[in-house]
Design an enzyme around this catalytic site. Structure first.
Site, PDB file in Angstrom:
ATOM      1  N   ASP A 221      37.661 -25.015 -37.676  1.00 53.12           N
ATOM      2  CA  ASP A 221      36.393 -24.661 -37.038  1.00 53.12           C
ATOM      3  C   ASP A 221      36.070 -25.677 -35.936  1.00 53.12           C
ATOM      4  O   ASP A 221      35.674 -25.301 -34.820  1.00 53.12           O
ATOM      5  CB  ASP A 221      35.286 -24.640 -38.105  1.00 53.12           C
ATOM      6  CG  ASP A 221      33.906 -24.492 -37.485  1.00 53.12           C
ATOM      7  OD1 ASP A 221      33.618 -23.414 -36.947  1.00 53.12           O
ATOM      8  OD2 ASP A 221      33.119 -25.462 -37.532  1.00 53.12           O
ATOM      9  N   LYS A 225      35.891 -25.346 -31.596  1.00 49.36           N
ATOM     10  CA  LYS A 225      34.819 -25.859 -30.738  1.00 49.36           C
ATOM     11  C   LYS A 225      35.369 -26.820 -29.687  1.00 49.36           C
ATOM     12  O   LYS A 225      34.949 -26.803 -28.531  1.00 49.36           O
ATOM     13  CB  LYS A 225      33.738 -26.517 -31.600  1.00 49.36           C
ATOM     14  CG  LYS A 225      32.968 -25.467 -32.411  1.00 49.36           C
ATOM     15  CD  LYS A 225      32.117 -26.083 -33.505  1.00 49.36           C
ATOM     16  CE  LYS A 225      31.404 -24.972 -34.305  1.00 49.36           C
ATOM     17  NZ  LYS A 225      30.812 -25.490 -35.564  1.00 49.36           N
TER      18      LYS A 225
END
Lengths: 365, 365
Positions: A221, A225
């Protein structure tokens, strides 16, 4: 008027509907020319030429996507929206790759896109480039995705301003996962007493982690980003070439269930305790950090040490923090605060909608 | 095309010209349709229907505002700009009240305004309201003044997004003066050894203070910024009704010269040392903080204590920091970084220009 259609109204989309409905009922600082005209979830959909009434929005599950609504059909949904005439934004509140792959089609039909869905901007570079090309003209449809990094925190808008005004990005560094922020803020602090597995257990019980915490601890995750930040900064980052430190102990990666993972994690408490005591002994704490290096154009996700007087060490709760070190900001420009949760994510989306409204929505008001 | 005209090109305006010229010569992330068409200082002015050439901008003092330029005449300057046809922004880089009072006239003639000049937004409420009314329509001329608080830091844009999306502002709190940040970061820290007057002396010698440091220590610059923040948040703050703690010792306020002030300041070192040791003894440090209270709608500027693990206590150098506590951000949204200096101030102005460009500049591209 700016038409808004929401794909996948769940927690975030629901919060967005609530914020938009509140604005429609009692606007502050001037009413924005925004109307909600479409909703679609996995089963039902509705598109209306006239804006949905605020009273219907208050109970949209029954009154808009109830039994009377049509069956969900994504192609037909986009079709109907494209025919509405006024500028229309599709807000993708899913986290689906399949939906993300539709953006080029939507853009080609003149629909704007706003989304907290990271997939389109952190998967294949070719999809990202296609979207950029379609959204690149000043009067054409636009794409905004502030909420893909740090939810409602002004992260991408700030980075965009920095790069477009010609600042030189030297480093982007941050704690981009609320879960990993919470974990290490609690585990790695002077005087902290919980073991690593206890911290993970508490985070899981509090709903801070994914159902399987390995989906947080593997760093993917955060890697998405970092990929988005790097690309917005102008680097051709690919999530598969990123240097990502997966902190799930190797032997536990192939374990079948989350429960088994949790029950065996204590075997590795000594490992994490040693890392932590080494850090603390040197006056530092451990933080799980994503980084884009402006000189090399490379990205990384790593467990790193920060001295106690560093802003990353002072982070609390599950806050995100991001530091932009640039030619103009040698002492970095820092943004921090809550980077997860439906209200702040919806806020990020709403802020993007205002930008589109100001650029395109006023024409036909 | 968006025309840009700069009033009072000094340090900040010069940095802006440099950044714009660099963009025109090698745009990154897409060329912005921006052209510099006017410059005016206290003596000379020039307005051109065709954009000034990048090569002239490199030496604008001689090549644009040199002997051949016309005599400065503000009314005529605005006149010529209003006749150009394309959307035009006047960038006021002065800190003059007189220039600020011209904004309503400029706006009424369709000229946009961007400025780091705090005067129009922190003086009479009537002037502020007049400007708001004139800049309030979606297709009309706009006013942006990001750089009036925190220079290039995304402070006002963030506050604007918060209030326009309906968030409830509970508190805005920050260190808004680079000078006072520097002073207290150095004076009030565990282990710091300099006396207060020594800190002021170093700051003055390093060029961090106004020529007369009392102009920093009296809190009026911070009060102006608090007034602006409060007004943008929707409160009718007046700088004269703000609760401002002037930390210039009372007996030194009427002293004639800055030199005499500096020579007598050591008499008060004991006073500041006591405040400081009291703070440190309670595990806190002193910080000079501006605050807007959302419940009362009141503003204040005060010397306050913050515990060592608070982000305000960890501030370094002359950085600014601002914390927005809202309904959606109970753990505050924080922005920090360099809040003074010509490059970052010009960056704030340039970011505002991009916003106007996106809203109005593309029409006639």
């Amino acid at each position: 008027m700016l038409n808004v259609a929401i794909v996948g109204p769940g927690l975030v989309g629901g919060a967005l509907i609530e914020q938009l409905a509140a604005h429609l009922q009692s606007p502050r600082f001037g009413s924005l020319p925004i109307a909600i005209v479409g909703l679609i979830n996995s089963k039902k959909m509705a598109v209306s030429a006239a804006p949905f009434a605020a009273s219907d929005l208050g109970d949209w599950k029954c009154r808009i996507l109830g039994d009377a609504a049509g069956s969900a059909d994504m192609a037909q949904f986009a079709d109907s929206l494209a025919k509405l005439g006024a500028p229309t934004v599709v807000v993708d509140c899913t986290s689906s790759s399949t939906v993300a792959e539709l953006y080029p089609e939507w853009l080609a039909r003149g629909l704007h896109v706003v989304t907290p869905n990271k997939k389109a901007f952190s998967s294949d570079l070719s999809l990202f480039r296609k979207i950029q090309a379609l959204a690149g003209s000043p009067r054409g449809p636009s794409v905004y995705h502030e909420a893909t990094v740090g939810a409602g925190l002004p992260v991408l808008s700030t980075l965009n301003d920095l790069v477009r005004t010609g600042d030189r990005i030297e480093k982007i560094e941050g704690i981009f996962s609320g879960t990993l922020s919470y974990l290490f803020n609690n585990f790695s602090a002077p005087g902290a007493t919980q073991t690593f597995s206890e911290c993970v257990g508490v985070a899981k019980a509090s709903g801070y982690t994914e159902p399987d915490p390995r989906d947080d601890l593997n760093g993917m995750d955060v890697a998405r980003k970092v990929t988005i930040l790097g690309r917005v900064a102008g680097f051709e980052l690919g999530i598969d070439t990123l240097d990502v430190e997966n902190i799930v102990p190797e032997a536990l990666r192939s374990v079948a269930s989350a429960d088994e993972f949790m029950s065996r994690l204590p075997e590795y408490d000594d490992h994490f305790a040693q890392l932590n005591s080494e850090a603390l002994a040197s006056g530092s704490v451990l933080r799980y950090v994503g980084c884009v290096d402006g000189a090399s154009g490379q990205g990384s996700v790593k467990l790193m040490r920060y001295p106690l007087d560093h802003p990353f060490a002072a982070l609390k709760g599950s806050d995100n923090i991001i530091a932009f070190t640039t030619a103009r900001f040698p002492s970095p420009l820092i943004v921090q605060g809550s980077g997860a949760g439906s209200a702040v994510t919806a806020f990020g989306i709403f802020s993007d909608l205002i930008k589109i409204c100001e650029r395109f929505g006023a024409d036909s008001k």
